[in-house]
Motif scaffolding. Structure first.
Motif, mmCIF file in Angstrom:
data_model
loop_
_atom_site.group_PDB
_atom_site.id
_atom_site.type_symbol
_atom_site.label_atom_id
_atom_site.label_comp_id
_atom_site.label_asym_id
_atom_site.label_seq_id
_atom_site.Cartn_x
_atom_site.Cartn_y
_atom_site.Cartn_z
ATOM 1 N N ALA A 55 0.830 -1.202 0.000
ATOM 2 C CA ALA A 55 0.000 0.000 0.000
ATOM 3 C C ALA A 55 0.865 1.254 0.000
ATOM 4 N N ILE A 56 1.968 1.231 0.747
ATOM 5 C CA ILE A 56 2.879 2.367 0.780
ATOM 6 C C ILE A 56 3.495 2.581 -0.605
ATOM 7 N N SER A 57 3.906 1.491 -1.246
ATOM 8 C CA SER A 57 4.491 1.597 -2.586
ATOM 9 C C SER A 57 3.478 2.130 -3.590
ATOM 10 N N LEU A 58 2.235 1.678 -3.468
ATOM 11 C CA LEU A 58 1.185 2.129 -4.382
ATOM 12 C C LEU A 58 0.892 3.613 -4.187
ATOM 13 N N LEU A 59 0.841 4.071 -2.951
ATOM 14 C CA LEU A 59 0.588 5.491 -2.704
ATOM 15 C C LEU A 59 1.738 6.339 -3.226
ATOM 16 N N TRP A 60 2.955 5.884 -3.025
ATOM 17 C CA TRP A 60 4.118 6.616 -3.530
ATOM 18 C C TRP A 60 4.034 6.742 -5.053
ATOM 19 N N ALA A 61 3.658 5.671 -5.733
ATOM 20 C CA ALA A 61 3.504 5.723 -7.183
ATOM 21 C C ALA A 61 2.361 6.651 -7.574
ATOM 22 N N ASP A 62 1.287 6.644 -6.786
ATOM 23 C CA ASP A 62 0.132 7.495 -7.083
ATOM 24 C C ASP A 62 0.502 8.969 -6.978
ATOM 25 N N LEU A 63 1.443 9.291 -6.120
ATOM 26 C CA LEU A 63 1.895 10.671 -5.964
ATOM 27 C C LEU A 63 2.929 11.066 -7.018
ATOM 28 N N GLY A 64 3.255 10.111 -7.882
ATOM 29 C CA GLY A 64 4.220 10.390 -8.943
ATOM 30 C C GLY A 64 5.634 9.995 -8.616
ATOM 31 N N GLY A 65 5.826 9.316 -7.500
ATOM 32 C CA GLY A 65 7.164 8.914 -7.103
ATOM 33 C C GLY A 65 7.654 7.679 -7.838
ATOM 34 N N THR A 66 8.946 7.602 -8.021
ATOM 35 C CA THR A 66 9.590 6.430 -8.608
ATOM 36 C C THR A 66 10.760 6.021 -7.717
ATOM 37 N N GLY A 67 11.072 4.728 -7.738
ATOM 38 C CA GLY A 67 12.147 4.248 -6.882
ATOM 39 C C GLY A 67 11.729 4.289 -5.421
ATOM 40 N N PRO A 68 12.690 4.162 -4.516
ATOM 41 C CA PRO A 68 12.361 4.186 -3.080
ATOM 42 C C PRO A 68 11.750 5.535 -2.691
ATOM 43 N N ALA A 69 10.758 5.489 -1.813
ATOM 44 C CA ALA A 69 10.113 6.725 -1.361
ATOM 45 C C ALA A 69 11.112 7.589 -0.598
ATOM 46 N N THR A 129 7.872 16.190 -1.667
ATOM 47 C CA THR A 129 7.314 17.343 -0.976
ATOM 48 C C THR A 129 5.796 17.250 -0.910
ATOM 49 N N PHE A 130 5.172 16.738 -1.984
ATOM 50 C CA PHE A 130 3.719 16.586 -1.975
ATOM 51 C C PHE A 130 3.298 15.554 -0.935
ATOM 52 N N ALA A 131 4.087 14.489 -0.779
ATOM 53 C CA ALA A 131 3.801 13.496 0.254
ATOM 54 C C ALA A 131 3.889 14.137 1.634
ATOM 55 N N ALA A 132 4.913 14.964 1.849
ATOM 56 C CA ALA A 132 5.049 15.643 3.143
ATOM 57 C C ALA A 132 3.871 16.578 3.383
ATOM 58 N N TYR A 133 3.409 17.252 2.317
ATOM 59 C CA TYR A 133 2.269 18.155 2.460
ATOM 60 C C TYR A 133 0.999 17.388 2.819
ATOM 61 N N GLN A 134 0.769 16.268 2.136
ATOM 62 C CA GLN A 134 -0.411 15.474 2.447
ATOM 63 C C GLN A 134 -0.359 14.953 3.883
ATOM 64 N N ARG A 137 11.368 17.120 8.074
ATOM 65 C CA ARG A 137 12.560 17.095 8.925
ATOM 66 C C ARG A 137 12.464 16.105 10.079
ATOM 67 N N HIS A 138 11.248 15.587 10.339
ATOM 68 C CA HIS A 138 11.075 14.714 11.505
ATOM 69 C C HIS A 138 10.494 13.341 11.185
ATOM 70 N N TRP A 139 9.830 13.187 10.056
ATOM 71 C CA TRP A 139 9.250 11.908 9.673
ATOM 72 C C TRP A 139 9.963 11.368 8.448
ATOM 73 N N SER A 140 10.103 10.050 8.384
ATOM 74 C CA SER A 140 10.635 9.439 7.165
ATOM 75 C C SER A 140 9.556 9.458 6.091
ATOM 76 N N ALA A 141 9.963 9.199 4.862
ATOM 77 C CA ALA A 141 8.997 9.156 3.765
ATOM 78 C C ALA A 141 7.954 8.072 4.010
ATOM 79 N N ARG A 142 8.376 6.915 4.461
ATOM 80 C CA ARG A 142 7.446 5.822 4.689
ATOM 81 C C ARG A 142 6.503 6.121 5.861
ATOM 82 N N GLU A 143 6.990 6.822 6.879
ATOM 83 C CA GLU A 143 6.118 7.232 7.972
ATOM 84 C C GLU A 143 5.068 8.226 7.474
ATOM 85 N N SER A 144 5.471 9.121 6.592
ATOM 86 C CA SER A 144 4.529 10.090 6.033
ATOM 87 C C SER A 144 3.459 9.387 5.217
#
Length: 203
Positions: free
Chosen positions: A36-50, A69-74, A105-112
């Motif tokens: 699910a995390i990988s799918l959301l990252w792809a949905d946000l336009g991300g490629t490779g590791p989040a 940045t969009f993931a952090a904003y969401q 600055r405080h959460w990892s990409a996967r935590e976000s």
């Protein structure tokens, strides 16, 4: 003078951060399936590791269109939803920017991404991935197929446009596009296990 102008963004950021909720913990990464995390990252336009760039008040505007940045904003939006206070539009723009920088600055990409999934609205009064999995498939997220997860993740973009009950074709197409974007192939079926909708769900 120039020194005041230079430090102004830092001062504004520090003040805006005071509006963040007391509970600033992200959702645990292991609370949602990795697919699910990988799918959301792809949905946000991300490629490779989040990944999310480490933002600051000076670089935010330069990177705000990136998937990270969009993931952090969401994620920041969901963090701010923990506050009962309502903001004016001007306040929201300032506080949301500060929260996005803080998250980066405080959460990892996967935590976000996990926080987005566990807090998002999935339609039909279902908030959070656990509730959505139960509502639509009568199951837990970790028991769903990649296709089913893709259908649910698509709902975080638009819970009405990709409604698996009321917009079946759109839901299936969005899920397949998302699976392709995430590089997930040879996916077994799963949408046929969709529970019947409650009466008047699509009216």
């Amino acid at each position: 003078g120039a020194g005041v102008v230079a430090v102004a963004p830092i001062v504004v950021y520090a003040i805006a951060c005071r509006a963040l909720p007391d509970d600033k913990r992200p959702s645990p990464v292991d609370s949602v399936p990795g697919t699910a995390i990988s799918l959301l990252w792809a949905d946000l336009g991300g490629t490779g590791p989040a990944q999310i760039p480490t933002l600051n008040p000076y670089t935010f505007l330069c990177t705000r269109t990136s998937p990270g940045t969009f993931a952090a904003y969401q994620a920041a939006r969901h963090l701010l939803n923990r506050r009962s206070r309502r903001f004016t539009q001007a306040e929201w723009n300032l506080v949301a920017t500060a929260a996005t920088i803080w998250v980066s600055r405080h959460w990892s990409a996967r935590e976000s991404l996990a926080t987005i999934l566990t807090s998002a609205y999935y339609g039909h009064e279902a908030r959070g991935l656990n509730r959505a999995a139960e509502l639509y498939f009568g199951s837990k997220p970790e028991q769903l197929s990649s296709l089913q997860l893709a259908q649910l993740v698509s709902l975080t973009r638009s819970s009405s446009r990709f409604d698996p009950w009321c917009r079946k074709d759109a839901s299936a197409s969005a899920a397949q596009r998302l699976l392709t974007a995430a590089g997930i192939s040879n996916v077994p079926g799963g949408s046929e296990n969709l529970l019947p909708p409650p009466p008047a769900a699509c009216q």
